[in-house]
Design a protein around this motif. Sequence first.
Motif, PDB file in Angstrom:
ATOM      1  N   HIS A  29      47.680  61.852  39.813  1.00  0.00           N
ATOM      2  CA  HIS A  29      47.470  62.364  38.462  1.00  0.00           C
ATOM      3  C   HIS A  29      47.881  63.812  38.318  1.00  0.00           C
ATOM      4  CE1 HIS A  29      45.238  58.686  38.152  1.00  0.00           C
ATOM      5  NE2 HIS A  29      45.035  58.897  36.859  1.00  0.00           N
ATOM      6  N   LEU A  83      44.530  70.826  37.542  1.00  0.00           N
ATOM      7  CA  LEU A  83      43.266  70.271  38.046  1.00  0.00           C
ATOM      8  C   LEU A  83      42.082  70.591  37.139  1.00  0.00           C
ATOM      9  CD1 LEU A  83      43.541  70.816  41.905  1.00  0.00           C
ATOM     10  CD2 LEU A  83      43.413  68.638  40.701  1.00  0.00           C
ATOM     11  N   VAL A 117      43.593  61.292  43.034  1.00  0.00           N
ATOM     12  CA  VAL A 117      43.597  62.153  41.846  1.00  0.00           C
ATOM     13  C   VAL A 117      44.605  63.277  42.013  1.00  0.00           C
ATOM     14  CG1 VAL A 117      42.232  63.779  40.496  1.00  0.00           C
ATOM     15  CG2 VAL A 117      41.206  61.634  41.258  1.00  0.00           C
ATOM     16  N   SER A 125      39.615  58.104  44.245  1.00  0.00           N
ATOM     17  CA  SER A 125      39.466  58.946  45.436  1.00  0.00           C
ATOM     18  C   SER A 125      40.132  60.297  45.177  1.00  0.00           C
ATOM     19  CB  SER A 125      40.126  58.287  46.640  1.00  0.00           C
ATOM     20  OG  SER A 125      41.520  58.359  46.529  1.00  0.00           O
ATOM     21  N   PRO A 126      39.561  61.379  45.752  1.00  0.00           N
ATOM     22  CA  PRO A 126      40.107  62.713  45.505  1.00  0.00           C
ATOM     23  C   PRO A 126      41.598  62.786  45.847  1.00  0.00           C
ATOM     24  CG  PRO A 126      38.077  62.849  46.772  1.00  0.00           C
ATOM     25  CD  PRO A 126      38.388  61.397  46.622  1.00  0.00           C
ATOM     26  N   ILE A 149      41.891  65.015  34.366  1.00  0.00           N
ATOM     27  CA  ILE A 149      41.579  64.989  35.797  1.00  0.00           C
ATOM     28  C   ILE A 149      40.093  64.686  35.974  1.00  0.00           C
ATOM     29  CG2 ILE A 149      41.441  66.374  37.906  1.00  0.00           C
ATOM     30  CD1 ILE A 149      44.261  65.633  37.149  1.00  0.00           C
ATOM     31  N   ARG A 150      39.277  65.308  35.093  1.00  0.00           N
ATOM     32  CA  ARG A 150      37.843  65.038  35.162  1.00  0.00           C
ATOM     33  C   ARG A 150      37.583  63.563  34.884  1.00  0.00           C
ATOM     34  NH1 ARG A 150      34.787  68.719  31.285  1.00  0.00           N
ATOM     35  NH2 ARG A 150      35.542  67.109  29.880  1.00  0.00           N
ATOM     36  N   LYS A 171      38.440  61.607  37.903  1.00  0.00           N
ATOM     37  CA  LYS A 171      37.405  61.729  38.928  1.00  0.00           C
ATOM     38  C   LYS A 171      36.185  60.900  38.536  1.00  0.00           C
ATOM     39  CE  LYS A 171      38.348  66.318  40.793  1.00  0.00           C
ATOM     40  NZ  LYS A 171      38.058  67.736  40.533  1.00  0.00           N
ATOM     41  N   ALA A 172      35.840  60.963  37.238  1.00  0.00           N
ATOM     42  CA  ALA A 172      34.649  60.248  36.774  1.00  0.00           C
ATOM     43  C   ALA A 172      34.809  58.747  36.917  1.00  0.00           C
ATOM     44  CB  ALA A 172      34.380  60.605  35.309  1.00  0.00           C
ATOM     45  N   LYS A 173      36.085  58.295  36.806  1.00  0.00           N
ATOM     46  CA  LYS A 173      36.324  56.866  36.994  1.00  0.00           C
ATOM     47  C   LYS A 173      36.019  56.437  38.416  1.00  0.00           C
ATOM     48  CE  LYS A 173      40.623  56.341  35.656  1.00  0.00           C
ATOM     49  NZ  LYS A 173      41.913  55.735  35.308  1.00  0.00           N
TER      50      LYS A 173
END
Lengths: 339, 280
Positions: free
Chosen positions: A256, A234, A252, A248-249, A239-240, A243-245
């Motif tokens: 991912h 994580l 991710v 949804s948590p 992963i960042r 998330k930046a894309k």
Amino acid sequence: MIIRILKRLLKSLPTLLGISLLSFFLIRFIPGDPVMLLLGERGADPETYKEMQKSLGLHLPWYEQYFTFLKGIFSGEMGTSIISKQSVQSEFWSRFPATLELGIFSMIFAIIVGIPLGIIAAAKRNSIIDYLLMGGSLLGYSMPIFWWGLILILLLSVQLGITPVAGRISVMYDIDVWSGFLLIDTLRENVRLEEGLAPFYSALKHLLLPGIVMGTIPLAVTARMTRSSMLEVLSEDYIRTAKAKGLSPFFVVAKHAFRNALIPIVTVIGLMFGSIITGAILTETIFSWPGIGKWIVQSVNQRDYPVIQGGILYIGFLVILVNQGVDILYSVLNPRLRK
Amino acid sequence: MIKSLKKNKSAAIGLLVIFFFLIMAFIMPFFIENDPKAIFENALRLPPAWMENGNNQFLLGTDDVGRDLLSRLVYGSRISLMIGFLVVLVSMTIGTFLGLISGYFEGKVDKFIMGIVDIIMSFPSILLAIIVVAVLGPGITNAILAVSVVSIPSFTRIVRSSVLVEKNKEYVQAAISFGANDFRILFKEILPNCMAPLIVQATLCFSDGILNTAALGFLGLGAQPPLPEWGMMLSDARAYIESAPWMVTLPGLCILTLVLGFNLFGDGLRDLLDPKLKGR
């Protein structure tokens, strides 16, 4: 590929040889005369003694004995049990499926419960949920499972009467041995005889408590391992990015992160075969489960040395082969490990 | 040290639990009236004092032959702590020594030692302990010995890997250039720098030792009656699981709490001594 597998097996050869030596010398380390031990106090007249010594090959020098012993391993002749008078080999293979069935069931339990708990703990890092889950996991890891089994019997069998206390299946059913796995054999019987699913449920119920007990420590280990592996993944850059894309948590974490966290988790699970045997020794004793764990403990208590000797050899070999198998499986599954 | 303990909750809680058992083992016996081996023939399987039919003379009840359970549990904590201590002492001494030699000299010695370590590690720990007991015969001393043997390899591995890292560092090279002999370099220079992982392993070995010896006791291969060892008490109690459940619950609860205490402490200690692993 085949060369790599052969190389691996060749590497574990010294260890296998070491185990055979350990098992060979075991009988010879026992204080006192093994022949007298095997004959018992009554059958000690000189003729029987000589005969026994000859049948055990104990009159030969030790290296010749060891050579005969090695030959025995390859031809599958591991001696006979003093108590049951049956060959150690057939005793082992008749009990092994029971242990394997219990082991597989407990591992499935550990994985199905442990991985989601580990993921939740990692996703909610440093929250109350995380602390509770990790506290629970340490509790499970510290559990004396021989006590845990008794407590579950006390609660679920004695107080609530939900689960049976001992054995693999109700004595009412006589199931033909086909695969040795009762869950499969009862279903096969059912197809053949149209008996209904009652025997299958009986076998399943008997499997439930021992499975949970045996799965407790693997469950704790799996949950901890999943959490730490997830935490590592994580914190990675991709992963960042995910998330930046704006993903949804849940997506991710589940897609991912989890896929990449899986590699170390699978390693740990694969290498837990040894702890299955440890669990089997204690669990089978509590639940009178007719597997190799109970068999070994019984033989030690009855001083049935040929069985102990053969049992160690089989278990040692199995653990090593399974560990090597896991290793080979990985290099197949994980391209990064291929050199 | 105390300050960082305050910050690290798991180490603090673990330490508290360990303290509790130390008090139980060394101070509480002065306040216990009944001898742990004394048999009260007219008080068989009495429940704890707060339950129906309980007797204030036996606060936690009695066992199947009429011995005071509280007294047995209290004296049992002495035995368990002693077991843990002895297992750590024996296995750490031998394991560290082998690890130092193996890592420092490498070559054939290393191969031989690590070969044996690999063999021992390929066996499930309880199974190997059972084998050792099968050879030596059951009893608490042999059980402790067996569990110690099983615990040696992890010390050897940890020390060996630390030595492999440490011996190439400058302070060791400096000591060599001063003409220090191997013995001095190993024990005075390298060993003190391997202590952090060693201490953590010792704590975890303590709990494993207690757990494994109790398991042997439970299987009838460890402590023998009338010794008040928790694992053996559990195996006696199995037959009375329906009629006297307190005989089952209490000894196991003691084992679990003590083992948990050491594991918490060890986990916390690892975070303190090795910050890299924090949060894993």
